[in-house]
Scaffold this active site. Structure first.
Site, PDB file in Angstrom:
ATOM      1  N   HIS A  12      34.847  62.672 -24.673  1.00 31.72           N
ATOM      2  CA  HIS A  12      33.546  61.927 -24.838  1.00 31.72           C
ATOM      3  C   HIS A  12      33.411  61.295 -25.996  1.00 31.72           C
ATOM      4  CE1 HIS A  12      33.116  64.323 -21.384  1.00 31.72           C
ATOM      5  NE2 HIS A  12      33.164  65.417 -22.157  1.00 31.72           N
ATOM      6  N   CYS A  13      34.431  60.523 -26.724  1.00 34.43           N
ATOM      7  CA  CYS A  13      34.273  59.831 -27.882  1.00 34.43           C
ATOM      8  C   CYS A  13      34.224  60.752 -29.139  1.00 34.43           C
ATOM      9  CB  CYS A  13      33.523  58.766 -27.860  1.00 34.43           C
ATOM     10  SG  CYS A  13      33.836  57.663 -26.490  1.00 34.43           S
ATOM     11  N   ALA A  14      34.560  62.003 -28.958  1.00 32.40           N
ATOM     12  CA  ALA A  14      34.021  63.074 -30.096  1.00 32.40           C
ATOM     13  C   ALA A  14      35.086  64.150 -30.121  1.00 32.40           C
ATOM     14  CB  ALA A  14      32.821  63.492 -29.769  1.00 32.40           C
TER      15      ALA A  14
END
Lengths: 147, 154
Positions: B111-113
């Protein structure tokens, strides 16, 4: 459901991987990552003349990527370099065949279980991850030896 | 964007306008207006309330599933309409694939994290997102689907 993607053979390799773990000595190592999902694998190759003495690996990721590394080990470790590259080419052709390629069990062994994965474009890269790392490591080792 | 167009040849605007050719997004602007009218008609407080109810219900259901770890706050306080979680021993991509086969759409991955995943010592998470059209029946379908995931990979 899922039967075409998750064959029993794939689940078996995932739950009981063959040849997992990085071993010494080795001639080349390659670390490949699938940036879109975070799957990663490190593959080591060691040669014994014209034969591949061992393919060892470690990594983390989905069942497809980890099972395919187990199958890679099973098919390639102990074979000749030429056979290993022929197997790699056949597996890549199967995975990129969009489900239209009829796999040859004599060449691909348990690798034929991945035929269904070829119909899921998003998962093809998972199945190929360890094979690409193997190809990369083997090619670099051979280049260093000047073969 | 051009500067001057003639049959003999054209000149172009200076950068960055030179690279911004084409029709502006007229349809999208009209669509955005319609979406805003739609949401205003329902009322943002009503949407927020529905999201809180659905998220609380999902947290209650997921909390009772053995092997599930919920990432982040255990209640709707400081939480939006999403829940990230892990299923013991099953990689999120496998969770997502098997849920997908059952008609349950979730997102899986970093999740882009990625640093957050590293912080929690997990490869990735499965994330369910809710909105004004999400029903408790859909939450139940997801929980049933997760049980199937556990049986499949167990």
């Amino acid at each position: 459901m899922s039967e075409s993607l998750y064959q029993e053979i794939i689940l078996d390799h995932y739950k009981q991987p063959h040849g997992r773990g990085l071993r010494e000595p080795f001639d080349a190592e390659s670390h490949h990552v699938n940036p879109t999902c975070g799957d990663e694998i490190t593959v080591r190759v060691s040669f014994d003349g014209a034969k591949i003495a061992d393919v060892s690996y470690d990594g983390q990721g989905c069942s497809i990527s980890q099972a395919s590394a187990s199958v890679l080990h099973e098919l390639v470790a102990g074979s000749t370099v030429d056979d290993a590259f022929a197997t790699e080419a056949a597996f890549t052709q199967l995975m990129q065949g969009k489900g239209q390629v009829e796999p040859d069990e004599d060449v691909l062994g348990d690798g034929i279980a991945f035929a269904g994965v070829a119909r899921y474009p998003a998962r093809v890269k998972c199945a190929l991850l360890s094979w690409m790392a193997f190809k990369d490591a083997a090619a670099r080792a051979l280049a260093e030896e000047g073969r | 964007m051009i500067e001057t167009v003639a049959m003999e040849g054209s000149t172009f605007a200076s950068v960055p306008h030179k690279f911004e050719a084409g029709t502006p997004p007229i349809a999208q602007a009209i669509g955005l207006g319609a979406a805003v009218d739609y949401l205003t008609g329902i009322g943002m407080p009503a949407i927020h309330q529905h999201e809180q109810i659905i998220t609380a219900y999902a947290l209650d259901r997921l909390r009772d599933v053995e092997g599930i770890t919920i990432i982040g706050p255990d209640s709707v306080v400081d939480r939006g309409g999403t829940i990230s979680f892990t299923v013991d021993g099953v990689h999120p991509h496998d969770v997502g694939q098997v849920l997908d086969e059952q008609g349950v759409a979730v997102r899986v991955g970093h999740h882009c994290a990625r640093p957050v995943c590293v912080r929690y010592g997990i490869p990735a998470t499965t994330r369910a997102s809710f909105f004004l059209y999400t029903t408790t029946a859909e939450i139940n379908a997801m929980v049933d689907g997760i049980e199937k995931v556990k049986r499949f990979f167990g």
